[in-house]
Write an enzyme that holds these catalytic residues in place. Structure first.
Site, PDB file in Angstrom:
ATOM      1  N   GLU A   1       0.490  -1.364   0.347  1.00 55.49           N
ATOM      2  CA  GLU A   1      -0.491  -0.156  -0.708  1.00 55.49           C
ATOM      3  C   GLU A   1       0.441   1.237   0.190  1.00 55.49           C
ATOM      4  O   GLU A   1       1.981   0.763   0.516  1.00 55.49           O
ATOM      5  CB  GLU A   1      -1.117   0.269   1.128  1.00 55.49           C
ATOM      6  CG  GLU A   1      -2.641   0.822   1.254  1.00 55.49           C
ATOM      7  CD  GLU A   1      -2.858   1.100   2.127  1.00 55.49           C
ATOM      8  OE1 GLU A   1      -2.675   0.458   3.362  1.00 55.49           O
ATOM      9  OE2 GLU A   1      -3.912   2.126   2.317  1.00 55.49           O
TER      10      GLU A   1
ATOM     11  N   GLU B   1      -2.713  -3.807   7.046  1.00 51.32           N
ATOM     12  CA  GLU B   1      -3.472  -4.393   7.123  1.00 51.32           C
ATOM     13  C   GLU B   1      -3.426  -5.757   5.462  1.00 51.32           C
ATOM     14  O   GLU B   1      -5.111  -6.363   6.004  1.00 51.32           O
ATOM     15  CB  GLU B   1      -4.876  -4.369   7.143  1.00 51.32           C
ATOM     16  CG  GLU B   1      -4.925  -3.284   5.747  1.00 51.32           C
ATOM     17  CD  GLU B   1      -4.874  -1.953   5.789  1.00 51.32           C
ATOM     18  OE1 GLU B   1      -4.239  -1.346   6.140  1.00 51.32           O
ATOM     19  OE2 GLU B   1      -5.644  -1.488   4.628  1.00 51.32           O
TER      20      GLU B   1
ATOM     21  N   GLU C   1      -5.463  -2.989  12.579  1.00 53.26           N
ATOM     22  CA  GLU C   1      -5.375  -3.398  11.317  1.00 53.26           C
ATOM     23  C   GLU C   1      -6.315  -4.644  11.247  1.00 53.26           C
ATOM     24  O   GLU C   1      -6.610  -5.575  10.190  1.00 53.26           O
ATOM     25  CB  GLU C   1      -3.704  -4.022  11.540  1.00 53.26           C
ATOM     26  CG  GLU C   1      -2.945  -2.908  11.720  1.00 53.26           C
ATOM     27  CD  GLU C   1      -3.037  -2.041  10.724  1.00 53.26           C
ATOM     28  OE1 GLU C   1      -3.636  -2.215  10.292  1.00 53.26           O
ATOM     29  OE2 GLU C   1      -2.376  -0.721  10.971  1.00 53.26           O
TER      30      GLU C   1
ATOM     31  N   HIS D   1      -9.248  -4.253   9.745  1.00 53.23           N
ATOM     32  CA  HIS D   1      -9.876  -3.537   7.868  1.00 53.23           C
ATOM     33  C   HIS D   1      -9.663  -4.952   7.472  1.00 53.23           C
ATOM     34  O   HIS D   1     -10.593  -4.638   6.367  1.00 53.23           O
ATOM     35  CB  HIS D   1      -7.962  -2.896   8.167  1.00 53.23           C
ATOM     36  CG  HIS D   1      -7.811  -1.870   8.299  1.00 53.23           C
ATOM     37  ND1 HIS D   1      -8.709  -1.048   6.965  1.00 53.23           N
ATOM     38  CD2 HIS D   1      -6.755  -1.316   8.424  1.00 53.23           C
ATOM     39  CE1 HIS D   1      -7.787   0.271   7.661  1.00 53.23           C
ATOM     40  NE2 HIS D   1      -6.448   0.166   7.695  1.00 53.23           N
TER      41      HIS D   1
HETATM   42  N1  BES Z   1      -2.918   1.500   5.883  1.00 53.64           N
HETATM   43  C1  BES Z   1      -2.570   1.773   6.947  1.00 53.64           C
HETATM   44  C2  BES Z   1      -0.408   1.378   6.588  1.00 53.64           C
HETATM   45  C3  BES Z   1      -0.134   2.186   5.418  1.00 53.64           C
HETATM   46  C4  BES Z   1      -0.858   3.763   5.267  1.00 53.64           C
HETATM   47  C5  BES Z   1       0.157   1.453   4.717  1.00 53.64           C
HETATM   48  C6  BES Z   1       0.015   4.242   4.517  1.00 53.64           C
HETATM   49  C7  BES Z   1       0.475   2.767   3.364  1.00 53.64           C
HETATM   50  C8  BES Z   1       0.623   3.625   3.205  1.00 53.64           C
HETATM   51  C9  BES Z   1      -2.820   0.932   8.606  1.00 53.64           C
HETATM   52  O1  BES Z   1      -3.818   0.203   8.696  1.00 53.64           O
HETATM   53  C10 BES Z   1      -2.419   1.720   9.402  1.00 53.64           C
HETATM   54  O2  BES Z   1      -3.257   2.642   9.141  1.00 53.64           O
HETATM   55  N2  BES Z   1      -1.866   2.361  10.018  1.00 53.64           N
HETATM   56  C11 BES Z   1      -1.750   3.499  10.898  1.00 53.64           C
HETATM   57  C12 BES Z   1      -2.114   2.980  12.519  1.00 53.64           C
HETATM   58  C13 BES Z   1      -3.145   2.950  13.086  1.00 53.64           C
HETATM   59  C14 BES Z   1      -3.954   2.421  14.163  1.00 53.64           C
HETATM   60  C15 BES Z   1      -4.035   4.440  13.010  1.00 53.64           C
HETATM   61  C16 BES Z   1      -0.372   3.649  11.384  1.00 53.64           C
HETATM   62  O3  BES Z   1       0.513   2.414  10.591  1.00 53.64           O
HETATM   63  O4  BES Z   1       0.498   5.022  11.330  1.00 53.64           O
HETATM   64 ZN    ZN Z   2      -5.215   1.937   8.537  1.00 55.46          ZN
END
Ligand code: BES
Ligand code: ZN
Length: 850
Positions: A122, A257, A291, A294
């Site tokens: 992602e 996720e 995660e 998701h």
């Molecule tokens: N899908 C994201 C991770 C991601 C973000 C991948 C940007 C690629 C680019 C993941 O689900 C996410 O949102 N992670 C957050 C933490 C969450 C608790 C808000 C993060 O990594 O900070």
């Molecule tokens: Zn997320």
């Protein structure tokens, strides 16, 4: 290798994919310098597409061979992908490419971290693994074969055949390429099992580097709690035979996720009492939940395109906050969320990077994983739930899951299920997705003949590209208190839809005190003329915990602002009200710890700027220090009592109760250290058996200008633990005296343990400098220069982390002309770097355009 500046992509240009994919087969022949990726993809023309061009994304790939239906072909290859003539009927595409994971420092695509292979796809990283339509509206089933000598080889879905040299995986759920994952290496697991509500037995694993096995138990419990909670609250069960989590040290974000194979930054999953703080435990629990959630909100139902990112992220943040509220204290979670919303999202929404919850254009999508998409996106869902009610929310979600399972959706799809289940017209509500900026909500009151009236007006200031704003739907939760402190009107929801609107409360015996925006029912800045006597009254009597806390915060802020702007003395009324609240043992210690904490320097700078005053970071720091000294002097006996009453005996537990006690005791310790020169802190440091107590004590010592020997002892004790050493770096910089902060940071970048290749370490160092406002903004510009120097060095290696950290400069227009000149010069120096990444040039360009 450097990315080039790219074109702007627009939401309005969305077109369905020309070809759809039914099945993908991937074979990986792993080698650090030359991994071969063989793909076999079953394509068919999309009847809904108008443009029939066959285009596959692909970047930094070496194409070895390609074939269509078994016949070799020679595609036309560019920097961004390839095109090729294809049949106007279903066909099989085969390709072999070569990539070099050991030379991938961007941590996107397939890369290596401590000798272990892992992926991050992602948003658009799959195109660095093979040629493919790398867009979320192309969903397919994946079958993966991994060939290599690594003892553990993982991918998405359920395990298939395996032997020493290979492992096969099959994921039956169609998914976009961004959810693909592969991990291979010398890993050990912490295993467990979970039985779903319908009786399906699921194997669970947390995979870590040998040596970290003992730090998995807490994460595993959090995972099982999350699985149960999603069944009970949202009716969502897990849907594969196995769920794997892997911890990696080098990761740009917190966690990802990927279907059935979540990959975590090790800082967001590994936990032990000795090495993790209470805050770390809480974050780990929340991110594992996030995660996991998701799996339904993101994976089973995904996004049509990246403009719809809030569809999965806003909703999943909302869900993980509900989970934390249920596992711990709901009021404390709400207050903490609003503190971060104001610190991150309001800051963004009121500066040059302001954008819609659903953006309409971008150059680099990685730059839009923002506080606005995530946190304001979650607030929008909270407001929707407030407006339609809990029952309608549940019904709408059930419809969303049944109607859209297996689809790639839009915000329109999401709002339609609410319109259909409630009969409400949400067209005005939809402005929350298309209007940037934080609304200002002004309120005046009137009292006549037993009728109390609240006159509201709303206004959103212009943001980049959006000079004019329309009124938004604001759910305003209001309660009224009588003169003796009793509630005379329980919480009621006012729905404001006009620019100006009044609400009356008839039949009251006396003029009430209003409690407005209870629970922070809308993400707005509330402006109301009020008195400190009324704030103290609400702090004492409000039944709404959020507004009770907010009253204390407003009191603290009002006093601080007067100290900063007029040199006023610390406000005695504030100190009295604070004392009364802290002494009230019927209140949750975690709540009292939040009341004790002053608004941050960043919060004060934002508030001053919003009131038309140019913030002086040094003056803010000094005033805040003065107030802390006064608090310590005034409240010393009470603080001593609180400290001793909230020592937690026995074995460490990260649960809400003991964490709350430690938070209050350590809040007291921080002030007491200003009286005793750090004696009590030194004692706590020496006796600490967990990281919460150890780190809190060390922080107090540093603030007291002591702790030199403890800083060295801490390093000696923990030098083998990367995550603890990150804390060691961050602490010394975050609490350095403003005049020394840049020098301390620079010295630490010369430490043998500093490396810019590890994002956690880079953030612990340069990020900590940006988080010390008086130090970062020191008027010699040394902080700006040092950060810019390092961003310039990091950009060629890791554009994503570089671009994210540019936001340290996003507030530059708040400050005086001299500071603006210094920052502009640094931004222009970054912008002028030859070969600057698309990520960083977009960020610097937007910040400079302010
Ligand atoms: N899908 C994201 C991770 C991601 C973000 C991948 C940007 C690629 C680019 C993941 O689900 C996410 O949102 N992670 C957050 C933490 C969450 C608790 C808000 C993060 O990594 O900070
Ligand atoms: Zn997320």
């Amino acid at each position: 290798m450097k990315d080039m500046a790219g074109p702007t992509i627009y939401l309005s240009d969305y077109a369905p994919p020309a070809y759809l994919v039914d099945e993908v087969h991937l074979t990986f022949r792993l080698a650090p310098e030359a991994t071969r990726v063989l793909s076999r993809v079953r394509f068919r023309p999309n009847p809904e597409a108008t443009d029939k061009t066959f285009f596959l994304h692909g970047e930094q790939l070496t194409l070895i061979s390609a074939a269509i239906d078994g016949q070799p072909v020679t595609p036309e290859v560019s920097d961004t992908g390839l095109t090729c003539a294809v049949p106007d009927a279903p066909f099989t595409w085969e390709a072999e490419v070569e990539i070099a994971p050991a030379r991938n420092f961007a941590l996107e695509g397939l890369y290596m971290s401590n000798g272990m292979y892992c992926t991050q796809c992602e948003a658009e990283g799959f195109r660095k693994i093979t040629y493919y339509p790398d867009r979320p509206d192309v969903m397919a089933t994946f079958t993966v074969r991994i060939e290599g000598e690594e003892p553990v080889k993982l991918s998405n879905g359920n395990p298939g055949a395996s032997d020493e040299g290979f492992a096969e995986w099959h994921d039956p759920w169609p998914k976009p390429a961004y959810l693909f994952a592969l991990v291979a290496g010398d890993l050990v697991n912490h295993p467990d099992r979970f039985t779903t509500a319908s009786g399906k037995d699921v194997e669970l694993n947390i995979w870590v580097r040998p040596g970290d096995e003992s730090k998995c138990a807490f994460g595993m419990e959090a995972l099982k709690k999350s699985m149960t909670w999603d069944e009970e609250v949202y009716g969502r069960e897990y849907d594969l035979d196995i769920f794997n989590i892997v911890a990696v040290d080098d990761f740009n974000m917190g966690a990802m996720e990927n279907k059935g194979l979540n990959i975590f930054n090790s800082s967001c999953v590994l936990a032990s009492p000795e090495t993790s703080t209470d805050g770390n435990f809480e974050r780990i629990e929340a991110i594992i939940a996030h995660e996991y959630f998701h799996n339904w909100t993101g994976n089973r139902i995904t996004c049509r395109d990246w403009f719809q990112l809030c569809l999965k992220e806003g909703l999943t943040v909302y869900r993980d906050s509900q989970f934390t509220a249920d596992m711990r204290s709901a009021p404390v979670k709400r207050i903490s969320d609003v503190i971060t919303l104001r610190a991150r999202q309001f800051r963004e929404d009121n500066g040059p990077l302001a954008h819609n919850v659903r953006p309409e254009s971008f150059q680099e999508i990685n730059n839009f994983y923002t506080a606005t998409v995530y946190e304001k996106g979650a607030e929008v869902i909270g407001m929707l739930k407030e407006l339609v009610g809990d029952e309608a929310y549940d019904k709408a979600l059930d419809l969303y899951f049944t109607r859209h399972d297996g689809q790639a959706c839009t915000i329109e799809d999401w709002l339609t299920v609410f319109e259909e289940t409630t009969g409400r017209d949400l067209s005005q509500f939809k402005r929350w997705y298309s209007q940037a900026g934080t609304p200002r909500l002004k309120v005046r009151e009137a009292w006549e003949d037993g009728t109390y009236t609240l006159h509201f007006s709303q206004m959103t200031p212009p943001t980049p590209g959006q000079p004019e704003k329309l009124p938004q739907v604001l759910p305003i939760a209001v309660g009224l208190l009588g003169p003796n402190g009793d509630e005379v009107q329980e919480t009621t929801l006012l729905e404001m839809t006009e620019a100006e609107q009044s609400f009356t409360f008839p039949g009251l015996a006396a003029k009430p005190v209003p409690s407005i925006l209870r629970g922070f029912s809308a993400p707005v800045i509330l402006e109301r003329e009020t008195t400190n006597a009324e704030r103290a009254f609400l702090l004492a009597h409000d039944t709404d915990p959020f507004n009770k806390w907010e009253a204390g915060r407003m009191l603290a802020k009002d006093g601080l602002i007067r100290m900063i702007t007029d040199g006023a003395a610390p406000d005695a009324a504030y100190l009295g009200a604070l004392q009364a609240t802290l002494a009230d043992d019927s209140l949750d210690p975690a709540f009292r710890a939040l009341v004790l904490a002053l608004p941050s320097e960043e919060d004060l700078a934002q508030t001053l700027f919003d009131a038309g005053v140019t913030p002086d970071p040094e003056a803010i720091h000094t005033a805040r220090e003065r107030l802390l000294e006064a608090m310590a002097a005034e409240l010393e006996p009470l603080l001593t009592r609180l400290y001793h009453d909230h020592q937690v005996p026995g074995a460490y537990s990260p649960d809400a109760g003991p964490s709350a006690a430690r938070a209050l005791a350590n809040g007291a310790l921080a002030l007491l250290s200003r009286r005793d020169g750090g004696a009590l802190a030194a004692q706590q440091y020496a006796g600490a058996d967990n990281m919460t107590q150890q780190l809190a004590a060390l922080t107090c010592l540093l603030i007291a200008g002591k702790g030199t020997s403890e800083v060295q002892a801490f390093y000696d004790q923990w030098q083998a633990d990367r995550l603890v050493i990150d804390k060691w770096f961050a602490l010394q910089i975050a609490y350095a005296a403003p005049a020394k902060a840049a020098a301390v940071t620079e010295a630490l970048t010369q430490h043998p343990d500093f490396t810019m290749k590890n994002p956690n370490r880079f953030r612990a160092t340069l990020g900590a400098l940006a988080g010390n406002p008086a130090g970062f903004h020191a008027n010699d510009g040394a902080g700006y220069r040092l950060l810019a120097d390092w961003l310039i060095q990091l950009d060629p290696l890791n554009p994503q982390t570089t671009a994210r950290m540019c936001s340290a400069f996003e507030t530059w227009k708040r400050y005086d002309a001299d500071r603006q000149d210094l920052i502009r010069a640094e931004l222009e120096r970054i912008a002028a770097q030859p070969g600057l990444s698309r990520d960083t040039s977009e960020m610097v360009g937007r910040i400079l355009a302010a």
